[in-house]
Design a protein around this motif. Structure first.
Motif, mmCIF file in Angstrom:
data_model
loop_
_atom_site.group_PDB
_atom_site.id
_atom_site.type_symbol
_atom_site.label_atom_id
_atom_site.label_comp_id
_atom_site.label_asym_id
_atom_site.label_seq_id
_atom_site.Cartn_x
_atom_site.Cartn_y
_atom_site.Cartn_z
ATOM 1 N N VAL A 1 -32.644 5.671 20.086
ATOM 2 C CA VAL A 1 -32.837 6.778 19.153
ATOM 3 C C VAL A 1 -34.325 7.010 18.944
ATOM 4 O O VAL A 1 -35.074 6.071 18.643
ATOM 5 C CB VAL A 1 -32.157 6.490 17.796
ATOM 6 N N THR A 2 -34.750 8.272 19.108
ATOM 7 C CA THR A 2 -36.136 8.675 18.861
ATOM 8 C C THR A 2 -36.160 9.606 17.658
ATOM 9 O O THR A 2 -35.440 10.611 17.628
ATOM 10 C CB THR A 2 -36.728 9.393 20.082
ATOM 11 N N VAL A 3 -36.982 9.261 16.672
ATOM 12 C CA VAL A 3 -37.098 10.058 15.451
ATOM 13 C C VAL A 3 -38.514 10.617 15.353
ATOM 14 O O VAL A 3 -39.491 9.914 15.635
ATOM 15 C CB VAL A 3 -36.781 9.212 14.200
ATOM 16 N N LYS B 1 -26.597 11.012 2.931
ATOM 17 C CA LYS B 1 -26.820 12.447 3.133
ATOM 18 C C LYS B 1 -28.200 12.744 3.703
ATOM 19 O O LYS B 1 -28.347 13.615 4.569
ATOM 20 C CB LYS B 1 -26.629 13.187 1.806
ATOM 21 N N GLU B 2 -29.230 12.033 3.234
ATOM 22 C CA GLU B 2 -30.594 12.293 3.684
ATOM 23 C C GLU B 2 -30.752 12.055 5.189
ATOM 24 O O GLU B 2 -31.555 12.717 5.850
ATOM 25 C CB GLU B 2 -31.580 11.400 2.920
ATOM 26 N N ILE B 3 -29.993 11.102 5.723
ATOM 27 C CA ILE B 3 -30.068 10.827 7.163
ATOM 28 C C ILE B 3 -29.273 11.861 7.947
ATOM 29 O O ILE B 3 -29.702 12.328 9.000
ATOM 30 C CB ILE B 3 -29.579 9.402 7.470
ATOM 31 N N CYS B 4 -28.123 12.254 7.437
ATOM 32 C CA CYS B 4 -27.306 13.256 8.129
ATOM 33 C C CYS B 4 -28.077 14.556 8.335
ATOM 34 O O CYS B 4 -27.890 15.255 9.343
ATOM 35 C CB CYS B 4 -26.033 13.534 7.337
ATOM 36 N N CYS B 5 -28.956 14.888 7.394
ATOM 37 C CA CYS B 5 -29.736 16.123 7.493
ATOM 38 C C CYS B 5 -30.734 16.096 8.651
ATOM 39 O O CYS B 5 -31.281 17.142 9.018
ATOM 40 C CB CYS B 5 -30.479 16.375 6.183
ATOM 41 N N LEU B 6 -30.969 14.922 9.210
ATOM 42 C CA LEU B 6 -31.925 14.805 10.314
ATOM 43 C C LEU B 6 -31.305 15.151 11.663
ATOM 44 O O LEU B 6 -32.018 15.262 12.664
ATOM 45 C CB LEU B 6 -32.496 13.381 10.363
ATOM 46 N N PHE B 7 -29.988 15.296 11.704
ATOM 47 C CA PHE B 7 -29.314 15.719 12.933
ATOM 48 C C PHE B 7 -29.426 17.247 13.030
ATOM 49 O O PHE B 7 -28.734 17.984 12.326
ATOM 50 C CB PHE B 7 -27.846 15.313 12.926
ATOM 51 N N LYS B 8 -30.307 17.743 13.901
ATOM 52 C CA LYS B 8 -30.552 19.179 14.042
ATOM 53 C C LYS B 8 -29.919 19.716 15.325
ATOM 54 O O LYS B 8 -29.566 18.959 16.234
ATOM 55 C CB LYS B 8 -32.058 19.461 14.069
ATOM 56 N N ASP B 9 -29.809 21.018 15.397
ATOM 57 C CA ASP B 9 -29.202 21.656 16.572
ATOM 58 C C ASP B 9 -30.029 21.451 17.840
ATOM 59 O O ASP B 9 -29.488 21.517 18.950
ATOM 60 C CB ASP B 9 -29.015 23.157 16.324
ATOM 61 N N ASP B 10 -31.341 21.232 17.687
ATOM 62 C CA ASP B 10 -32.184 21.084 18.865
ATOM 63 C C ASP B 10 -32.321 19.625 19.318
ATOM 64 O O ASP B 10 -33.137 19.306 20.177
ATOM 65 C CB ASP B 10 -33.581 21.659 18.609
ATOM 66 N N MET B 11 -31.517 18.726 18.738
ATOM 67 C CA MET B 11 -31.549 17.317 19.138
ATOM 68 C C MET B 11 -31.135 17.164 20.600
ATOM 69 O O MET B 11 -30.154 17.760 21.049
ATOM 70 C CB MET B 11 -30.599 16.504 18.253
#
Length: 428
Positions: free
Chosen positions: A169-171, A223-233
């Motif tokens: 996983v890259t953040v 919830k704060e982590i779920c928001c990091l899943f974006k459409d451009d992932m």
């Protein structure tokens, strides 16, 4: 300017993790018979073969063959087509007695004077970027594979899954070191050859990762982590193509080769010593647990947002020869003049509160109990502590009998407790 950070994890079916689990299972079996057992157990696995070796000193008798096969079966290597299965693989044991030169340093007339089992440096790390005080990247990498293993065991969907798997996983972080988005996820999972069309197999697996695995993972995240899943992932699934040949048949495994997966995914630091197969007299393991305990309680107490703790030992010496704290300029504790105190002063104050002698660490966390097989996959840190009834084969004032068997209530992942937060707040 922002940056990207990456961590990886491997499943319990990865060859190196198979070895870690076997080594720790053998350790646990010896501790079930003798809580004072001294164990250093190494394992190697390859096609159709598991080899265990090491130095031990304990009272009792452990069936090495049965223990090894039980672990392999639990992991999921139960089919001959895997070229490594619990019933038919060979098991060789080359375990012998512990060196007297080592034993004299860790066994003393006075228990409290027990020395460190070896020299070394151990690190503990914690950060407030997740609710379990683990780095976000390693937390996500572990969660993906834990859920993938759960799906495999349920056997209702993704029925083609085999035990071996890896994740990465890259953040993306902003200039203030705050996570902005998940940039890339890589999943490589072993699978049955369920079609003659390789491209179709990969497409099915990728769709299942998108539509089954990731939603299940997100459902269990804050919830704060779920928001990091974006459409451009970006998502890469089995990037090299099909992954049918895997496990010990595809790659030889050895105990202790996944130390970064075991700890913080590359964040903080690592002293170099592996954990699995070692009893708690080896400070490679026990002091690393103590360092994590201190780091986690410091962050939970609000002393700092992020911290690295180092403890150093000399073989046969009880007291640490070095203690270091680095808060990465996130310390919130101030002196009487309103200035933030130095990390050096913070370290001196912390040393007043914690006892880092091996004897004290073992007592605090109950490390003479058979708790180690549970640690040997998906990391030694970040798990919720719990208590479980465990069968043992000795009697003392901590055991009790039920239906003719002997049990004791054992704390698992006790170094993850937050029971020093109030004491730290009082100290500062």
């Amino acid at each position: 300017m922002g940056y990207y950070f990456t961590s990886e994890s491997v499943s319990e079916g990865h060859p190196d993790k198979v070895c870690d689990q076997i080594s720790d299972a053998i350790l646990d079996e010896m501790l079930r018979r003798d809580p004072d057992a001294k164990v250093a157990c190494e394992t190697m696995v390859t096609t159709g073969l598991a080899v265990v070796a090491g130095e031990v000193r304990y009272n009792g008798n452990v069936d090495i063959q049965e223990t090894v096969r039980r672990v392999i079966e639990r992991i999921g290597y139960t089919k001959a087509e895997y070229q490594f299965d619990s019933k038919s693989c060979g098991v060789l044991s080359a375990i012998h007695g512990q060196s007297q030169d080592i034993n004299r340093g860790v066994v003393r007339d006075c228990e409290e004077e027990q020395g460190a089992g070896d020299q070394g440096i151990m690190f503990g790390y914690a950060s407030n970027e997740t609710n379990d005080y683990m780095p976000l990247t390693i937390k996500l990498a572990h969660r993906l594979l834990q859920e993938l293993a759960a799906i495999r065991r349920e056997g209702k969907v993704m029925k083609y899954l085999r035990p071996d798997a890896k994740s990465q996983v890259t953040v993306e972080y902003d200039e203030n070191w705050k996570p902005v988005r998940i940039d890339t996820i890589v999943i490589s999972t072993q699978h049955d050859e369920f079609s003659e069309d390789d491209e179709m197999m990969i497409q099915i697996i990728k769709e299942d990762i998108c539509n089954i695995l990731i939603p299940r993972v997100k459902a269990k995240l804050q919830k704060e982590i779920c928001c990091l899943f974006k459409d451009d992932m970006k998502l890469f699934v089995n990037p090299t193509g099909k992954f049918v040949i895997g496990g010990p048949h595809g790659d030889t495994g050895v105990t202790g080769r996944k130390i970064i997966v075991d700890t913080y995914g590359g964040r903080g630091a690592h002293g170099g010593g592996a954990f699995s197969g070692k009893d708690s007299s080896k400070v490679d393991r026990s002091a690393a647990y103590a360092a994590r305990y201190v780091a986690k309680n410091l962050v939970a107490a609000g002393v700092c947002d992020e911290v690295l703790v180092q403890i150093a030992y000399a073989i046969g010496i009880a007291q640490p020869v070095g203690f270091y704290v680095n808060t990465y300029n996130t310390c919130h504790v101030k002196d009487n003049d309103g200035n933030v105190i130095s990390d050096a002063l913070l370290a001196e104050r912390i040393k007043e509160l914690f006892d880092f002698r091996p004897y004290a660490i073992v007592r605090r966390f109950g490390l003479k109990n058979p708790v180690f097989e549970a640690t040997a996959s998906y990391g030694h840190f970040g798990h919720e502590p719990y208590t479980k009834k465990v069968e043992v084969f000795y009697e003392d004032d901590t055991t009790y009998k039920e239906n003719g068997r002997i049990y004791k209530d054992v704390d698992f992942f006790s170094w993850e407790r937050l029971d020093m937060v109030d004491d730290i707040k009082k100290l500062f």
